[in-house]
Motif scaffolding. Sequence first.
Motif, PDB file in Angstrom:
ATOM      1  N   ASP A 113       0.854  -1.178   0.000  1.00 23.15           N
ATOM      2  CA  ASP A 113       0.000   0.000   0.000  1.00 23.15           C
ATOM      3  C   ASP A 113       0.896   1.237   0.000  1.00 23.15           C
ATOM      4  O   ASP A 113       1.903   1.286   0.718  1.00 23.15           O
ATOM      5  CB  ASP A 113      -0.907   0.016   1.238  1.00 23.15           C
ATOM      6  N   PRO A 115       2.542   4.544   0.935  1.00 20.72           N
ATOM      7  CA  PRO A 115       2.566   5.348   2.160  1.00 20.72           C
ATOM      8  C   PRO A 115       2.226   6.811   1.930  1.00 20.72           C
ATOM      9  O   PRO A 115       1.979   7.543   2.880  1.00 20.72           O
ATOM     10  CB  PRO A 115       4.014   5.198   2.642  1.00 20.72           C
ATOM     11  N   CYS A 117      -0.136   8.183  -0.962  1.00 14.99           N
ATOM     12  CA  CYS A 117      -1.545   8.388  -1.336  1.00 14.99           C
ATOM     13  C   CYS A 117      -2.472   7.341  -0.735  1.00 14.99           C
ATOM     14  O   CYS A 117      -3.695   7.495  -0.787  1.00 14.99           O
ATOM     15  CB  CYS A 117      -1.694   8.427  -2.851  1.00 14.99           C
ATOM     16  N   GLY A 118      -1.921   6.251  -0.201  1.00 12.76           N
ATOM     17  CA  GLY A 118      -2.753   5.231   0.428  1.00 12.76           C
ATOM     18  C   GLY A 118      -3.355   4.224  -0.522  1.00 12.76           C
ATOM     19  O   GLY A 118      -4.102   3.350  -0.070  1.00 12.76           O
ATOM     20  N   ARG A 120      -4.173   1.044  -2.455  1.00  7.91           N
ATOM     21  CA  ARG A 120      -3.906  -0.335  -2.051  1.00  7.91           C
ATOM     22  C   ARG A 120      -3.119  -1.071  -3.131  1.00  7.91           C
ATOM     23  O   ARG A 120      -3.493  -1.066  -4.303  1.00  7.91           O
ATOM     24  CB  ARG A 120      -5.208  -1.078  -1.743  1.00  7.91           C
ATOM     25  N   GLU A 310      -2.367  11.213   6.819  1.00  6.81           N
ATOM     26  CA  GLU A 310      -3.764  10.963   6.458  1.00  6.81           C
ATOM     27  C   GLU A 310      -4.314  12.124   5.630  1.00  6.81           C
ATOM     28  O   GLU A 310      -5.072  11.926   4.676  1.00  6.81           O
ATOM     29  CB  GLU A 310      -4.603  10.772   7.719  1.00  6.81           C
ATOM     30  N   GLN A 313      -3.240  11.681   2.019  1.00  4.41           N
ATOM     31  CA  GLN A 313      -4.015  10.665   1.313  1.00  4.41           C
ATOM     32  C   GLN A 313      -5.388  11.182   0.906  1.00  4.41           C
ATOM     33  O   GLN A 313      -5.931  10.790  -0.136  1.00  4.41           O
ATOM     34  CB  GLN A 313      -4.153   9.416   2.188  1.00  4.41           C
TER      35      GLN A 313
END
Length: 504
Positions: A113, A115, A117-118, A120, A310, A313
């Motif tokens: 995943d 780190p 933009c998040g 998957r 966060e 993202q």
Amino acid sequence: MLDRLLYKGVLPRYAFPTDVATFYVFDPANSRQGFPTFRFTPSQGLAVALSQYAPGKEVWIANKRYTSGALYSPIKGERSRAWHQKRLYYECRNCRYARTQPLAQGHRGEKLDCPACGAREAFGEARYWVRPPGFAHPVSWDEDTSPDDQPARSYATRAKLEAPAPPENAAWTMVTGRVRRHFMRETLLVTNSGPRQEGYTYCTTCGRIEPTAAHGGELSGPHRKPFPDDRDPGCPGGRVAKGICLGMDFITDILLLSLRLDYPVRLAPGFLPTEIALRTLAEALASAACEVLGLEPGEIQADFRAALTEGGQNGYEAEIYLYDTLPGGAGFSRLAGERAGEVVERALEILSRCDCDVSCYKCLRSFKNKFEHDRLDRHIGADLLRYLLHDTRPVVTQARADHACATLAEDLRRQGGASLTVETGATIDVPTIGPVTVPILVSGPGGHRRAVCITHPLTATTPSDAGLKALGELTPIPLDPVHEIKVRRSLPWVTRGVLTALGF
């Protein structure tokens, strides 16, 4: 010890240039067994050589054309040492954040995943990453090669920042209410992933290398060695690594700028408006820093990434980093940080003072960013910077909105035919609001209607007009916000989306 001190920037690397790659052209007539001689040995800084001497590239020397087709070093064991020091390379296919890590901390083909933009399983697949010791024109190749035989070209990435931002309680300094700065000395990464991002196929036995995307690769079987060898000119092949990346890393001075946004302004990772806004702002800030400090253009460069948080993202925090291009750093980025207010104001002046439509060589374009000219838009960059400086919400200009409306309405009429009615500037009464002017009102079969409005790319889903926002909430007419870049660059896709929603 000397190499380590130079790499860490303890000693001034501009006095001891170590990040240099040579392109070797052999002289077979004068070479003896184990002692090759060379006709030409031009050199470039490794960051430039990763593009100029990349496998498959043409190199013109003395009016003759040579082709890079091998990794090579005249120093015994250096090429083998470079292969054994290889690392794993991860790059996000969504936001392009990248990093390397030792082989023991992952495995080839691994997907993680991201780190930044998040996304998957978008970080990878992991590939081998090799720092090339040098490049060569294989001795068995002719000096002239037909351009028709050349594979697709490849270029190295911009320098990417691997290190995470410092924590919230670190020594951040506020520049504006939405911009803060931090100075660091960290590692930047430059990588060439080959044509079509497919990497390179590399014979670890002899050093021959070719783009994996090339047709008719010959390295998996027996082939000629790239260097003179009268006793045994052939390589048996068989020890081939596919999809490897070539790269380098270096430590330099970095000024990290953290940008914070609030709804409805977003810089969602991986989206075209985000890339255009941040690429434009990065170029403007780098130019502004050079102007403010009285430096030659290019002594400070800049790039961007989603913040590794966060907020990053979700599109509400991004980072632009300015860095010294001189080996080991020269302190320019630190000086730019100390005068960050001037740099930001000068960047806004650069974006606002020109009279071009999108970008030109007077404001943002240069030879160095020639492959990114379509990612530069001074209007969007200026709107973002005004928001960061003065908290002014980005609003698409009336001229651009009118042009986008006219273009989209005409295409809807052309594609929809006689069964579609398209009105521009229609007025609809909205409860508790009153009359609202709708930029485009589309009526399809069965009386179905949809309203379309043009939004700013940085507030793509939210119209700036409160009446239009209420239209979608208080009436049965659905509202389709379409940002201006989407109309300009993807008109058929926008038209098809509206027609599909109407049942065409």
